[in-house]
Design an enzyme around this catalytic site. Structure first.
Site, PDB file in Angstrom:
ATOM      1  N   GLY A  40       0.845  -1.154  -0.030  1.00  0.00           N
ATOM      2  CA  GLY A  40       0.013   0.107   0.051  1.00  0.00           C
ATOM      3  C   GLY A  40       1.058   1.199   0.056  1.00  0.00           C
ATOM      4  O   GLY A  40       2.032   1.011   0.613  1.00  0.00           O
ATOM      5  N   THR A  41       0.341   2.426  -0.542  1.00  0.00           N
ATOM      6  CA  THR A  41       1.544   3.391  -0.693  1.00  0.00           C
ATOM      7  C   THR A  41       1.145   4.581   0.125  1.00  0.00           C
ATOM      8  O   THR A  41       1.368   4.584   1.544  1.00  0.00           O
ATOM      9  CB  THR A  41       1.527   3.837  -2.103  1.00  0.00           C
ATOM     10  N   THR A  42       0.435   5.824  -0.221  1.00  0.00           N
ATOM     11  CA  THR A  42       0.605   7.121   0.459  1.00  0.00           C
ATOM     12  C   THR A  42      -0.475   7.475   1.281  1.00  0.00           C
ATOM     13  O   THR A  42      -1.802   7.411   0.786  1.00  0.00           O
ATOM     14  CB  THR A  42       0.751   8.191  -0.804  1.00  0.00           C
ATOM     15  N   ALA A 215       3.158   4.285  -7.857  1.00  0.00           N
ATOM     16  CA  ALA A 215       2.553   3.299  -6.723  1.00  0.00           C
ATOM     17  C   ALA A 215       1.470   4.199  -6.108  1.00  0.00           C
ATOM     18  O   ALA A 215       0.700   3.305  -5.261  1.00  0.00           O
ATOM     19  CB  ALA A 215       3.565   2.834  -5.913  1.00  0.00           C
TER      20      ALA A 215
END
Lengths: 268, 236
Positions: A40-42, A215
């Site tokens: 998972g990213t931001t 991403a």
């Protein structure tokens, strides 16, 4: 029922250990770094006048592929706090589930919720417990934010892989696009933002992060998938509806295209 | 060598049961009523911090009468049972029936094997989407489980409280009517009880996740005075 000397108290983790249902920790595997694990990213959190806004994009990636378009990264931890995750998705979601349960279990056994400080420390202990997995590449670094009922203000906490806990005064971001997101928040931040302005600010931060980082997922009007945004104030954890976020994005994008003829200038 | 006195098992059980009943009779009573908006649990309890009524899980509540430390131990055991089960399987798999059976095992075990039986009676309640599916389990000190449908009274004065509830019972009670009925049933003809003397909680039928909701003393007083009850909380 436990005897007084080996009673696990209000801790769910201690109870699991006593009951022998602790999830197994995988043993070190050579070359585990080569695996494409879902990430998972931001995620980003900003303090505003009445509390904290938390937001996260929806993309999960495995290597260079998008593995999930509508992953949720912002969760309520309990009534007055939330947790946002970045890193290896599997362990992160398990950590959130356990964290939510830990807070609820404590509250039910003790008849009173933990202090915000206590909740932040609990999460720190859980991240430290994940260190052996982090050494193998399964890194989990959440954000924790909440409304401190005893002090009457919103507070937010950032963590590192070892469980180090850092309280931030105004904003925090973590995940692959966090550099861009944090910069946007930094430029647009003012003390005493209103809830509306704070939500617009985090949306613009996620938009710019998605613009620069492959991403991080941007708004997806075709599928109707937008970042998850929640405000946490004295009234509790309140997740914003998908429709309201979609409307905010429409006006954000409208503003950007008229102001700058298409170049993505930051305005909030 | 001295010989222990022989005591017939019947006598032994009877003595234990008498002992437990005497302990329970010393405490104040409580009542739970199925109503339109959920399940109302109303206990006579002057303390604001030592609770007789508590939350076990999303849709499951607990109440106890008798010795406080004993039913509080049972309450914590129930929270642990439910949370472990919900974590191992899913939140939907946590049910009052299985919890009531676990309690029955504990109480039965202690009643037959320990010197001193627990001087408690407990209630396990689970609210469902439709009132016909609500569950009320009344557990006695020896592990007996009684499955009730509409209302239940626990404690030393339970029989007369139940009679008074029956006298005022209708199948369409709202939560406010149920609270007024429970209060007058607990008080009896010679007393009046106020929010300060009562501990009131509702398992809200329309709740999303954690349906257990406590009423403050002021909210109880307002409802007893005829006001509409506070809106459902719908908490995370």
């Amino acid at each position: 029922m436990f005897r007084a000397e080996d009673d696990p108290g209000p801790s769910f983790a201690a109870l699991m250990a006593r009951a022998g249902v602790q999830p197994p920790v995988p043993s070190p595997v050579a070359g585990g770094h080569g695996l494409d694990i879902t990430h998972g990213t931001t995620v980003v959190a900003v303090r505003y006048a009445e509390g904290v806004v938390m937001a996260g994009d929806r993309r999960a990636t495995s290597g260079n592929l998008i593995s999930h378009r509508d992953m949720e990264k912002v969760y309520p931890a309990d009534r007055h706090s939330g947790v946002a995750i970045a890193g290896a998705a599997g362990p992160a979601m398990e950590m959130v589930r356990l964290f939510q349960l830990q807070l609820e279990h404590y509250e039910k056994v003790e008849g009173q919720a933990l202090s915000l400080e206590g909740k932040a420390n609990q999460l720190s202990v859980m991240i430290r417990g994940n260190l052996p997995m982090a050494m193998q590449g399964l890194v989990v670094v959440p954000l924790f934010a909440g409304y401190d009922l005893r002090r009457g203000l919103g507070r937010l906490f950032q963590y590192d892989v070892t469980g180090g806990r850092y309280e931030e005064t105004n904003y925090a971001a973590t995940g692959s696009g966090s550099l861009f997101a944090a910069t946007v928040v930094k430029m647009g931040y003012r003390p005493d933002l209103s809830a509306d302005d704070a939500i617009d600010l985090v949306l613009s931060a996620l938009f710019q992060a998605a613009d620069e980082d492959s991403a991080t997922g941007g708004p997806d009007p075709i599928r109707g998938i937008y970042p998850i945004v929640a405000t946490i104030s004295a009234a509790g954890f309140d997740r914003q509806s998908n429709e309201s976020i979609s409307a905010r994005f429409a006006s954000l994008i409208g503003r950007m295209s008229t102001e700058s003829g298409g170049s993505a200038t930051v305005t909030s | 060598m001295s010989m222990p006195f022989y005591v017939a098992p019947e006598q032994l059980m009877k003595d234990k049961a008498d002992y437990a009943r005497k302990g329970i009779a010393r405490g104040r009573s409580l009542a739970a009523l199925v109503c339109e908006e959920g399940i109302l649990i109303c206990a006579e309890n002057p303390s604001n911090t030592l609770h007789k009524v508590a939350e076990i899980y999303d849709r499951i509540g607990f109440a106890g009468v008798g010795r406080f430390n004993e039913f509080d131990q049972l309450r914590i055991a129930g929270v642990r049972h439910a949370d472990l089960k919900g974590f191992s399987y899913s939140r939907e798999d946590v049910e009052a029936r299985s919890l009531a059976n676990a309690y029955a095992q504990m109480l039965g075990q202690i009643f037959t094997h320990e010197m001193k039986p627990l001087e408690v009676e407990i209630l396990v309640a689970e609210v469902a989407a439709a009132r016909a599916d609500d569950q009320l389990y009344h557990l006695l000190y020896d592990g007996t489980v009684v499955d009730e449908r509409r209302y239940v009274a626990l404690g030393g004065d339970a029989d007369s409280v139940a009679e008074r509830i029956e006298a005022g019972w209708t199948d369409e009670l709202t939560v406010a009517e149920a609270l007024r009925l429970a209060t007058s049933a607990l008080a009896g003809p010679d007393r009046t009880l106020t929010g300060d003397d009562l501990e009131v909680a509702v398992l809200e039928r329309d709740g999303v996740r954690r349906c257990f909701r406590r009423y403050t003393d002021d909210e109880v007083d307002a409802v007893l005075a005829g006001a509409t009850p506070p809106p459902a909380a719908n908490e995370v």
